[in-house]
Design a protein around this motif. Structure first.
Motif, short mmCIF file in Angstrom:
data_model
loop_
_atom_site.label_atom_id
_atom_site.label_comp_id
_atom_site.label_asym_id
_atom_site.label_seq_id
_atom_site.Cartn_x
_atom_site.Cartn_y
_atom_site.Cartn_z
N SER A 81 0.82 -1.21 0.00
CA SER A 81 0.00 0.00 0.00
C SER A 81 0.86 1.26 0.00
CB SER A 81 -0.94 -0.01 1.21
OG SER A 81 -0.18 0.03 2.42
N ILE A 105 -4.61 7.09 -1.89
CA ILE A 105 -4.98 6.41 -0.63
C ILE A 105 -6.09 5.40 -0.88
CG2 ILE A 105 -6.02 6.79 1.64
CD1 ILE A 105 -4.59 9.49 1.72
N LEU A 109 -5.64 1.41 -0.24
CA LEU A 109 -6.46 0.67 0.72
C LEU A 109 -7.26 -0.43 0.05
CD1 LEU A 109 -7.77 3.55 3.04
CD2 LEU A 109 -5.87 1.96 3.43
N ALA A 112 -5.01 -3.30 -0.21
CA ALA A 112 -4.87 -3.95 1.09
C ALA A 112 -6.10 -4.81 1.40
CB ALA A 112 -4.67 -2.90 2.18
N LEU A 230 -6.86 -4.32 5.96
CA LEU A 230 -7.15 -2.89 5.89
C LEU A 230 -6.29 -2.10 6.87
CD1 LEU A 230 -8.89 -0.57 4.79
CD2 LEU A 230 -10.56 -1.10 6.59
N CYS A 231 -6.17 -2.61 8.09
CA CYS A 231 -5.34 -1.92 9.09
C CYS A 231 -3.87 -1.90 8.67
CB CYS A 231 -5.49 -2.61 10.45
SG CYS A 231 -7.11 -2.40 11.21
N GLY A 233 -2.74 -1.95 5.57
CA GLY A 233 -2.59 -0.98 4.49
C GLY A 233 -2.54 0.45 4.98
N LEU A 234 -3.38 0.77 5.96
CA LEU A 234 -3.37 2.11 6.53
C LEU A 234 -2.07 2.38 7.28
CD1 LEU A 234 -5.12 4.59 6.70
CD2 LEU A 234 -6.18 3.66 8.77
#
Length: 425
Positions: A81, A105, A109, A112, A230-231, A233-234
């Motif tokens: 990501s 972004i 995401l 991800a 997801l977490c 990727g962030l």
């Protein structure tokens, strides 16, 4: 007091407090927070900002571990990501454009999420072991990040909007702290104020029993892996934004180990079932505080040894057996052993009262019965024994004399007709 000390968050919090005190002793300005240009600065602010990516990855890892799983690919997903967002921003004509940053972004995401869906598909649908399924993406994901960046180190430092994610401020507080705090609060509400947390724990305790009870275990496992992706990727966006560089070989390197460590320090069992988001948060802060203390007071060669010692101390303090042994060894108190259970009462049978021959003769004389007539006299002892004496009472008395009868037989050697019999049933 005992219930307070046995709480699983007490000892991790005590270790975190001890690390903060040690940092304050080594650096007297450690706890000071200053305001510069309207923003907060200080060692504590730096710890919170550096802990934000670890907190995000550890949140997803906590839910995955709660379902008896593990996700080793979070570091590679963070590299994918962060590398793709940096590559897209650098390749755009206007790097400072908010639209370009939001597109970067959003696509990062989405990648991800796809990575998390891939892990969830392998684990929940195909039934592959989590450590094997995520190890595939852990290896392939970092290679994919190198392909995206063409094995180059990117520097998206000319984009203020992208810089806000990991290194910017909002309302005088680092934006990464606010973002990580908001996701932590949202996760806590979803898992503790709804049935989602109970379903995750039930799947972790026994997936087959949960399925038989009507819980969609596959769906729950798939969701937690998607959330973990997801977490991750962030967190990759935060890391590349804060460092203003994207190196596919170093983005999120070993962050999966820090996340697992934070989960374990926080008291979540690797066997699945119960989990603690607050414990994970404390664990992430312990890791970052250790890194700060290492920089201040420990040489670089002893960094890993110091971190390992702190982790083993936390794990030992969380063990009731280790705490009991430590207390009784240091304070010289005898070990309290549980009292043995009392022995079960012995079964005592009531003695069976069997009248002798003389009593039988006296009873026959008192009732006026003919002793020579064959009469039945029931002699009852306990419930299981009943004896009847048949024949003459006098003859029975004679026959019970071994000297006179020769072991119950007549002197002529033939069995006597008036020999009494005892029937037992």
């Amino acid at each position: 007091m005992k219930a307070f000390l046995s709480h699983r968050l007490v000892w991790p919090a005590a270790v975190l407090l001890a690390l903060l005190v040690a940092n304050q002793v080594a650096n007297h300005s450690f706890l000071s927070i200053t305001v510069q240009d309207g923003n907060l600065f200080g060692p504590l602010i730096d710890i919170l900002r550096r802990a934000a990516p670890v907190v995000l990855v550890a949140l997803g890892m906590t839910l995955v571990i709660a379902t008896r799983g593990i996700d080793l690919s979070v570091g590679a997903v963070a590299a994918i990501s962060g590398s793709w967002a940096s590559m897209y921003i650098i390749g755009s004509a206007d790097r400072a454009s908010v639209g370009v940053v939001l597109t970067a972004i959003g696509v990062a995401l989405l990648m991800a999420l796809v990575a998390g869906m891939w892990n969830g598909f392998l684990v929940s649908v195909l039934g592959i072991q989590p450590i094997v399924a995520t190890l595939v993406l852990m290896t392939a994901g970092r290679g994919l990040a190198q392909v995206i960046t063409d094995e180059k180190i990117l520097y998206p430092d000319n984009s203020p909007a992208y810089k806000l994610i990991g290194g910017g401020y909002l309302l005088a507080v680092p934006f990464s702290i606010l973002l990580a705090g908001a996701i932590f609060a949202l996760t806590a509400v979803l898992t503790r104020k709804t049935a989602l947390g109970t379903l995750i724990e039930s799947v972790g305790v026994n997936p087959e029993a949960s399925r038989l009870a009507g819980v969609r275990a596959r769906t729950i496992i798939f969701i937690v892996y998607v959330f973990s992706g997801l977490c991750a990727g962030l967190a990759g966006l935060m890391l590349t934004s804060n460092s203003t560089s994207a190196d596919p070989n170093s983005i999120g390197l070993f962050i999966e180990l820090d996340a697992i460590l934070a989960v374990v320090i926080g008291g979540t069992s690797l066997a699945g079932g119960r989990f603690s988001l607050a414990g994970t948060l404390i664990g992430a802060f312990i890791i970052e505080t250790m890194d700060t203390f290492v920089v201040i007071a420990i040489s670089a060669r002893s960094t890993d040894v110091f971190k390992a010692c702190v982790v083993i101390v936390v794990c030992l303090l969380q063990s009731p057996q280790a705490r009991s042994w430590l207390v009784h060894t240091v304070l010289r108190r005898p070990v309290r052993r549980p009292a043995p259970p009392p022995p079960p009462p012995a079964a005592v049978d009531a003695p069976v009262a069997v009248p002798d021959a003389g009593t039988l003769i006296a009873d026959a004389a008192a009732t006026g019965d003919d002793p020579s007539a064959p009469t039945g006299s029931a002699v009852t002892g306990n419930a299981a024994t009943e004896s009847s004496v048949t024949g003459s009472a006098a003859t029975a008395a004679d026959s019970m004399d071994p000297a006179a009868t020769g072991s119950g037989r007549s002197t002529a050697g033939a069995p006597r007709s008036d020999e009494y019999t005892v029937r037992t049933r």
